[in-house]
Design a protein around this motif. Structure first.
Motif, PDB file in Angstrom:
ATOM      1  N   LYS A 181       0.827  -1.205   0.000  1.00 21.85           N
ATOM      2  CA  LYS A 181       0.000   0.000   0.000  1.00 21.85           C
ATOM      3  C   LYS A 181       0.862   1.255   0.000  1.00 21.85           C
ATOM      4  O   LYS A 181       0.523   2.260  -0.630  1.00 21.85           O
ATOM      5  CB  LYS A 181      -0.917   0.000   1.230  1.00 21.85           C
ATOM      6  CG  LYS A 181      -2.113  -0.929   1.124  1.00 21.85           C
ATOM      7  CD  LYS A 181      -2.949  -0.872   2.402  1.00 21.85           C
ATOM      8  CE  LYS A 181      -4.081  -1.868   2.354  1.00 21.85           C
ATOM      9  NZ  LYS A 181      -4.861  -1.887   3.625  1.00 21.85           N
ATOM     10  N   GLN A 182       1.948   1.217   0.724  1.00 26.07           N
ATOM     11  CA  GLN A 182       2.813   2.396   0.856  1.00 26.07           C
ATOM     12  C   GLN A 182       3.852   2.508  -0.261  1.00 26.07           C
ATOM     13  O   GLN A 182       4.609   3.473  -0.299  1.00 26.07           O
ATOM     14  CB  GLN A 182       3.532   2.364   2.208  1.00 26.07           C
ATOM     15  CG  GLN A 182       2.587   2.559   3.397  1.00 26.07           C
ATOM     16  CD  GLN A 182       3.350   2.749   4.689  1.00 26.07           C
ATOM     17  OE1 GLN A 182       4.480   3.232   4.706  1.00 26.07           O
ATOM     18  NE2 GLN A 182       2.730   2.373   5.798  1.00 26.07           N
ATOM     19  N   SER A 183       3.870   1.539  -1.156  1.00 30.73           N
ATOM     20  CA  SER A 183       4.902   1.562  -2.199  1.00 30.73           C
ATOM     21  C   SER A 183       4.556   2.472  -3.370  1.00 30.73           C
ATOM     22  O   SER A 183       5.353   2.624  -4.307  1.00 30.73           O
ATOM     23  CB  SER A 183       5.139   0.143  -2.722  1.00 30.73           C
ATOM     24  OG  SER A 183       3.974  -0.356  -3.365  1.00 30.73           O
ATOM     25  N   GLU A 184       3.347   3.082  -3.332  1.00 30.78           N
ATOM     26  CA  GLU A 184       2.942   4.082  -4.324  1.00 30.78           C
ATOM     27  C   GLU A 184       3.100   3.579  -5.756  1.00 30.78           C
ATOM     28  O   GLU A 184       3.749   4.200  -6.599  1.00 30.78           O
ATOM     29  CB  GLU A 184       3.743   5.373  -4.131  1.00 30.78           C
ATOM     30  CG  GLU A 184       3.492   6.012  -2.769  1.00 30.78           C
ATOM     31  CD  GLU A 184       4.302   7.295  -2.581  1.00 30.78           C
ATOM     32  OE1 GLU A 184       5.075   7.643  -3.499  1.00 30.78           O
ATOM     33  OE2 GLU A 184       4.146   7.923  -1.528  1.00 30.78           O
ATOM     34  N   GLY A 185       2.480   2.403  -6.032  1.00 30.25           N
ATOM     35  CA  GLY A 185       2.491   1.883  -7.393  1.00 30.25           C
ATOM     36  C   GLY A 185       3.678   1.017  -7.731  1.00 30.25           C
ATOM     37  O   GLY A 185       3.804   0.558  -8.875  1.00 30.25           O
ATOM     38  N   PHE A 186       4.559   0.776  -6.760  1.00 35.80           N
ATOM     39  CA  PHE A 186       5.740  -0.047  -7.031  1.00 35.80           C
ATOM     40  C   PHE A 186       5.643  -1.395  -6.299  1.00 35.80           C
ATOM     41  O   PHE A 186       6.622  -1.932  -5.795  1.00 35.80           O
ATOM     42  CB  PHE A 186       7.022   0.700  -6.628  1.00 35.80           C
ATOM     43  CG  PHE A 186       7.266   1.940  -7.429  1.00 35.80           C
ATOM     44  CD1 PHE A 186       7.754   1.844  -8.728  1.00 35.80           C
ATOM     45  CD2 PHE A 186       6.976   3.196  -6.914  1.00 35.80           C
ATOM     46  CE1 PHE A 186       7.965   2.987  -9.488  1.00 35.80           C
ATOM     47  CE2 PHE A 186       7.189   4.330  -7.667  1.00 35.80           C
ATOM     48  CZ  PHE A 186       7.681   4.244  -8.957  1.00 35.80           C
ATOM     49  N   GLY A 187       4.425  -1.919  -6.269  1.00 34.53           N
ATOM     50  CA  GLY A 187       4.182  -3.189  -5.577  1.00 34.53           C
ATOM     51  C   GLY A 187       4.967  -4.344  -6.160  1.00 34.53           C
ATOM     52  O   GLY A 187       5.382  -5.259  -5.439  1.00 34.53           O
ATOM     53  N   THR A 188       5.178  -4.325  -7.478  1.00 37.32           N
ATOM     54  CA  THR A 188       5.937  -5.410  -8.126  1.00 37.32           C
ATOM     55  C   THR A 188       7.372  -5.442  -7.615  1.00 37.32           C
ATOM     56  O   THR A 188       7.939  -6.516  -7.346  1.00 37.32           O
ATOM     57  CB  THR A 188       5.935  -5.241  -9.656  1.00 37.32           C
ATOM     58  OG1 THR A 188       4.580  -5.231 -10.123  1.00 37.32           O
ATOM     59  CG2 THR A 188       6.680  -6.378 -10.326  1.00 37.32           C
TER      60      THR A 188
END
Length: 343
Positions: free
Chosen positions: A201-208
């Motif tokens: 959630k906190q990775s701001e779109g960098f979940g991968t």
């Protein structure tokens, strides 16, 4: 069945005589060896009872008896319960020129082999659990990141992961801050689903990227220890006739030289007792079913531990072996605890 005092005294006498001589023990020998003041006929009756109970056996057609694995097991268990091991100072040679841990452990193994007249072994340190000390993402090209994972014990693991787009320095900084906030100080069992979801959630779109970093962390923390085993006194096995019959001795020496099976045996831990005794069929190394193996755990800092061990015949002098291992263990524990306090 609990043995009465008379049977227990006779069993001890049989075992101790057999440890000394390697020869079957008869009733006349027992009558001279003990203070029971019993006739040979009475002792024979007690020995028959002990044989029926499975503690001793008659080899071939001999009138004498030798201990079974069950007899050895009772002897060792009672000895371990009652013995308050005397802690002796290890000879000064243990620490002479031992400025590196591995050389110290090798030196201690040689001392054990010399002092016990059996084969001695020691493992390099292992980890009960691995914890993350630090995670660092570094850009190595426009679409590649290097993941550096530092684990307790100053073990470093690296992995390169690909990205679909270039990351600016500020984003990499935020990811590093987030990764260390969540992962620092955790072992693999503590990285649960809630932590993973919060990180994504906190990775701001960098979940991968977070997923790939977590995979790298899991691989690093879950990797088994590559344990080295040092041995000394392997040829001491040749001193015991019962281990030199047929192919036995070559199989035992091969297992000692090859070390892989020994490493697996030495990895096992028992939280209740730092010194274990495996007798005969209790030994997991197939070629050592005629042996006893006695490993002891030494303690290091930060969840690290290692093992010393002795391999010998089932008629080994267990008290001497346990005393020697306890002395070495005490000195190694004290040495590394002192080093930890000094740092």
């Amino acid at each position: 069945m609990e043995l009465d005092e008379r049977k227990w005294t006779i069993l001890q006498a049989i075992i101790r005589n057999y440890l000394d001589t390697g020869e079957p023990v008869g009733s006349r020998t027992i009558s001279k060896y003990t203070d029971l003041n019993l006739s040979s006929a009475t002792i024979r009756n007690e020995m028959s009872d002990l044989e029926e109970l499975g503690y001793i056996t008659s080899p071939h057609t001999s009138a004498g008896r030798i201990p079974t694995d069950k007899g050895y097991r009772l002897y060792v268990d009672k000895m371990m319960e009652s013995k308050e091991a005397e802690i002796k100072e290890v000879k000064t040679m243990l620490l002479e020129k031992a400025d590196k841990m591995e050389s110290l452990l090798e030196q201690a193994t040689k001392l054990l082999a010399t002092s016990t007249n059996y084969t001695a072994m020691v493992t390099t340190p292992m980890y009960r659990s691995r914890k993350v000390k630090f995670v660092q993402l570094t850009e190595i090209s426009e679409n590649s990141l290097l993941v550096v994972i530092l684990i307790e014990g100053n073990i470093v693991k690296n992995k390169v992961i690909d990205t679909t787009e270039a990351l600016d320095k500020e984003t990499i900084l935020k990811l590093n801050l987030m990764l260390n906030t969540y992962l620092q100080g955790l072992d693999l069992s503590e990285i649960n689903l809630e932590i993973i979801q919060n990180m994504k959630k906190q990775s701001e779109g960098f979940g991968t990227i977070v997923t790939e970093v977590l995979d790298a962390v899991a691989e690093a923390l879950g990797e088994e220890d590559k344990v080295k085993v040092y041995t000394s006194g392997a040829t001491n096995i040749l001193k015991y006739p019962e281990l030199t019959e047929g192919d036995s001795v070559s199989d035992i020496l091969y297992a000692i030289e090859e070390k892989k099976e020994l490493a697996e045996l030495m990895k096992a831990e028992n939280s209740e007792n730092p010194i274990q005794v495996y007798i005969g069929d209790e030994v997991t190394v197939d070629s050592m079913k005629d042996c006893s193996v006695v490993p002891a755990t030494y303690e290091l800092a930060a969840g690290m531990y290692g093992k010393f061990g002795i391999v010998g015949p089932k008629r080994m002098d267990y008290e001497k072996v346990v005393s020697a291992l306890t002395t070495i263990k005490k000195q190694i524990d004290d040495l590394f605890q002192k080093d930890k306090k000094d740092k």
